[in-house]
Design a protein around this motif. Structure first.
Motif, PDB file in Angstrom:
ATOM      1  N   SER A  15      36.603  17.017  31.688  1.00 62.75           N
ATOM      2  CA  SER A  15      35.315  16.415  31.322  1.00 62.75           C
ATOM      3  C   SER A  15      34.930  15.387  32.367  1.00 62.75           C
ATOM      4  N   TYR A  16      33.642  15.227  32.542  1.00 64.81           N
ATOM      5  CA  TYR A  16      33.103  14.152  33.384  1.00 64.81           C
ATOM      6  C   TYR A  16      32.437  13.193  32.422  1.00 64.81           C
ATOM      7  N   GLY A  17      33.020  12.012  32.225  1.00 67.90           N
ATOM      8  CA  GLY A  17      32.496  11.147  31.183  1.00 67.90           C
ATOM      9  C   GLY A  17      32.564  11.910  29.880  1.00 67.90           C
ATOM     10  N   GLY A  18      31.459  12.060  29.179  1.00 67.84           N
ATOM     11  CA  GLY A  18      31.470  12.809  27.931  1.00 67.84           C
ATOM     12  C   GLY A  18      31.164  14.288  28.107  1.00 67.84           C
ATOM     13  N   ARG A  19      30.832  14.705  29.340  1.00 68.70           N
ATOM     14  CA  ARG A  19      30.372  16.074  29.527  1.00 68.70           C
ATOM     15  C   ARG A  19      31.543  17.022  29.796  1.00 68.70           C
ATOM     16  N   VAL A  20      31.693  18.004  28.926  1.00 67.17           N
ATOM     17  CA  VAL A  20      32.809  18.938  29.068  1.00 67.17           C
ATOM     18  C   VAL A  20      32.438  20.012  30.102  1.00 67.17           C
ATOM     19  N   ALA A  21      33.216  20.093  31.184  1.00 70.89           N
ATOM     20  CA  ALA A  21      32.948  21.098  32.219  1.00 70.89           C
ATOM     21  C   ALA A  21      33.862  22.306  32.038  1.00 70.89           C
ATOM     22  N   LEU A  22      35.127  22.067  31.709  1.00 70.60           N
ATOM     23  CA  LEU A  22      36.062  23.165  31.418  1.00 70.60           C
ATOM     24  C   LEU A  22      36.699  22.904  30.069  1.00 70.60           C
ATOM     25  N   ASN A  23      36.720  23.942  29.250  1.00 70.07           N
ATOM     26  CA  ASN A  23      37.145  23.758  27.867  1.00 70.07           C
ATOM     27  C   ASN A  23      38.223  24.782  27.511  1.00 70.07           C
ATOM     28  N   GLY A  24      39.360  24.644  28.234  1.00 67.29           N
ATOM     29  CA  GLY A  24      40.472  25.562  27.954  1.00 67.29           C
ATOM     30  C   GLY A  24      40.370  26.869  28.714  1.00 67.29           C
ATOM     31  N   ALA A  25      39.997  26.785  29.981  1.00 64.16           N
ATOM     32  CA  ALA A  25      39.864  28.004  30.791  1.00 64.16           C
ATOM     33  C   ALA A  25      41.236  28.488  31.267  1.00 64.16           C
ATOM     34  N   SER A  26      41.469  29.791  31.119  1.00 60.66           N
ATOM     35  CA  SER A  26      42.716  30.404  31.589  1.00 60.66           C
ATOM     36  C   SER A  26      42.390  31.658  32.372  1.00 60.66           C
ATOM     37  N   LEU A  27      43.080  31.832  33.497  1.00 56.06           N
ATOM     38  CA  LEU A  27      42.924  33.087  34.237  1.00 56.06           C
ATOM     39  C   LEU A  27      44.095  33.315  35.170  1.00 56.06           C
ATOM     40  N   GLU A  28      44.194  34.552  35.659  1.00 53.61           N
ATOM     41  CA  GLU A  28      45.294  34.941  36.542  1.00 53.61           C
ATOM     42  C   GLU A  28      44.719  35.633  37.759  1.00 53.61           C
ATOM     43  N   VAL A  29      45.309  35.329  38.902  1.00 54.69           N
ATOM     44  CA  VAL A  29      44.873  35.997  40.137  1.00 54.69           C
ATOM     45  C   VAL A  29      46.066  36.757  40.704  1.00 54.69           C
ATOM     46  N   ALA A  30      45.941  38.077  40.764  1.00 54.87           N
ATOM     47  CA  ALA A  30      47.039  38.915  41.271  1.00 54.87           C
ATOM     48  C   ALA A  30      47.126  38.825  42.790  1.00 54.87           C
ATOM     49  N   LYS A  31      48.358  38.875  43.288  1.00 59.52           N
ATOM     50  CA  LYS A  31      48.600  38.812  44.725  1.00 59.52           C
ATOM     51  C   LYS A  31      47.848  39.936  45.439  1.00 59.52           C
ATOM     52  N   SER A  32      47.228  39.598  46.553  1.00 56.30           N
ATOM     53  CA  SER A  32      46.479  40.549  47.391  1.00 56.30           C
ATOM     54  C   SER A  32      45.309  41.208  46.668  1.00 56.30           C
ATOM     55  N   SER A  33      44.801  40.548  45.628  1.00 52.70           N
ATOM     56  CA  SER A  33      43.610  41.069  44.943  1.00 52.70           C
ATOM     57  C   SER A  33      42.370  40.370  45.484  1.00 52.70           C
ATOM     58  N   ILE A  34      41.229  40.950  45.148  1.00 53.00           N
ATOM     59  CA  ILE A  34      39.972  40.224  45.278  1.00 53.00           C
ATOM     60  C   ILE A  34      39.524  39.939  43.850  1.00 53.00           C
ATOM     61  N   THR A  35      39.571  38.670  43.486  1.00 54.90           N
ATOM     62  CA  THR A  35      39.248  38.268  42.116  1.00 54.90           C
ATOM     63  C   THR A  35      38.022  37.371  42.156  1.00 54.90           C
ATOM     64  N   ALA A 211      31.562  30.841  30.718  1.00 53.96           N
ATOM     65  CA  ALA A 211      30.368  30.309  30.063  1.00 53.96           C
ATOM     66  C   ALA A 211      30.812  29.066  29.319  1.00 53.96           C
ATOM     67  N   GLU A 212      30.104  27.983  29.527  1.00 52.73           N
ATOM     68  CA  GLU A 212      30.405  26.711  28.879  1.00 52.73           C
ATOM     69  C   GLU A 212      31.875  26.340  28.985  1.00 52.73           C
ATOM     70  N   GLY A 213      32.424  26.535  30.174  1.00 51.06           N
ATOM     71  CA  GLY A 213      33.783  26.062  30.437  1.00 51.06           C
ATOM     72  C   GLY A 213      34.907  26.919  29.893  1.00 51.06           C
ATOM     73  N   GLN A 214      34.547  28.113  29.396  1.00 53.26           N
ATOM     74  CA  GLN A 214      35.586  29.013  28.888  1.00 53.26           C
ATOM     75  C   GLN A 214      35.410  30.402  29.472  1.00 53.26           C
ATOM     76  N   VAL A 215      36.526  31.121  29.579  1.00 53.34           N
ATOM     77  CA  VAL A 215      36.453  32.520  30.009  1.00 53.34           C
ATOM     78  C   VAL A 215      36.006  33.339  28.800  1.00 53.34           C
ATOM     79  N   ILE A 216      34.839  33.982  28.932  1.00 51.60           N
ATOM     80  CA  ILE A 216      34.358  34.779  27.793  1.00 51.60           C
ATOM     81  C   ILE A 216      34.629  36.267  27.989  1.00 51.60           C
ATOM     82  N   ALA A 217      35.001  36.665  29.210  1.00 53.01           N
ATOM     83  CA  ALA A 217      35.336  38.076  29.428  1.00 53.01           C
ATOM     84  C   ALA A 217      36.105  38.196  30.724  1.00 53.01           C
ATOM     85  N   ASN A 218      36.972  39.187  30.791  1.00 54.19           N
ATOM     86  CA  ASN A 218      37.562  39.527  32.077  1.00 54.19           C
ATOM     87  C   ASN A 218      37.922  41.007  32.099  1.00 54.19           C
TER      88      ASN A 218
END
Ligand code: ADP
Ligand code: MG
Length: 235
Positions: A15-35, A211-218
């Motif tokens: 968060s920046y002050g009260g503004r939430v920028a990331l809200n529990g974002a999780s992701l994985e980047v595979a070696k030698s991928s284009i993600t 979207a809104e600091g969370q991963v909504i699809a991958n």
């Protein structure tokens, strides 16, 4: 076969002050991928990159690079561990030539070795003609290519690219796509943010939608294209 991840982002909050920028974002980047990461303006993409690159600290959550927790590491540490990056806004020195811009960031190389490496990269990116131009003389699109060359000077294993295709013409976009694919063939992992759906859907092995600091699809581009959640949030 188990996936070989080079980078893991685990439940990151910021968060920046009260503004939430990331809200529990999780992701994985595979070696030698284009993600790729896509998402509306303000969804937290640049914040995510700045946290991975060590320029910002997460409030909660972890970043693992090759299995090692780098959540509290400095940008210099992260860079030493093989992460290169380009910026949304060019950070080239205007009072240095292109060649000098590249040589200036080489570490532990003799001048001769640094010039050799720089020239090799300018050749690879087909911009040897820019070698002696001043940073300030470069067009916006030329800056993007030189930024990529500069990041490659440190021989990263992962490259973070913040909007490499924004604001440049389709011909140059296609050239950058070719170069990124060439880099991936050499084993580099590419992790990028962009808005150009044509390119993102064309080039990525895997995509994350924020979207809104969370991963909504991958998923792969076909899965993303078909996702109802993505359509509602993004298109
Ligand atoms: P994106 O790159 O997807 O456009 P950002 O990560 O830049 O998103 O921003 C996510 C949210 O955090 C937005 O609401 C933005 O206004 C806010 N934000 C980003 N940087 C700052 C900052 N330095 N100070 C305050 N708020 C910020
Ligand atoms: Mg951004």
């Amino acid at each position: 076969m188990a996936r070989d991840n080079i980078l893991l982002v685990d439940s990151v909050h910021k968060s920046y002050g009260g503004r939430v920028a990331l809200n529990g974002a999780s992701l994985e980047v595979a070696k030698s991928s284009i993600t790729g990461v896509i998402g509306p303006n303000g969804s937290g993409k640049s914040t995510l990159f700045n946290i991975v690159a060590g320029s910002l600290r997460p409030d909660a959550g972890h970043i693992l690079l090759n299995g090692r927790d780098v959540s509290q590491a400095s940008p210099a540490d992260i860079c030493r561990q093989g992460v290169g990056r380009t910026f949304q806004i060019s950070r080239l020195f205007s009072e240095l030539t292109v060649l000098e811009n590249l040589v200036a960031i080489a570490h532990g190389l003799s001048d001769h070795e640094a010039v050799e490496r720089a020239m090799g990269l300018l050749e690879f990116l087909e911009i040897t003609g820019l070698r002696d131009k001043w940073g300030r003389e470069l067009s916006y699109g030329q800056c993007k290519l030189v930024e990529i060359a500069r990041a490659l000077m440190l021989q990263p294993t992962v490259m973070l690219l913040d909007e490499p295709f924004a604001g440049i013409n389709p011909r140059l976009q296609n050239r950058i796509v070719d170069h990124l694919q060439g880099l991936r063939e050499r084993g580099l992992t590419l992790f990028f943010i962009d808005h150009e759906m044509r390119i993102v859907l064309g080039i990525c092995d895997e995509l994350y939608v924020l979207a809104e600091g969370q991963v909504i699809a991958n998923g792969d581009p076909a899965e993303i294209r078909a996702s109802q959640a993505v359509r509602e949030a993004y298109f």
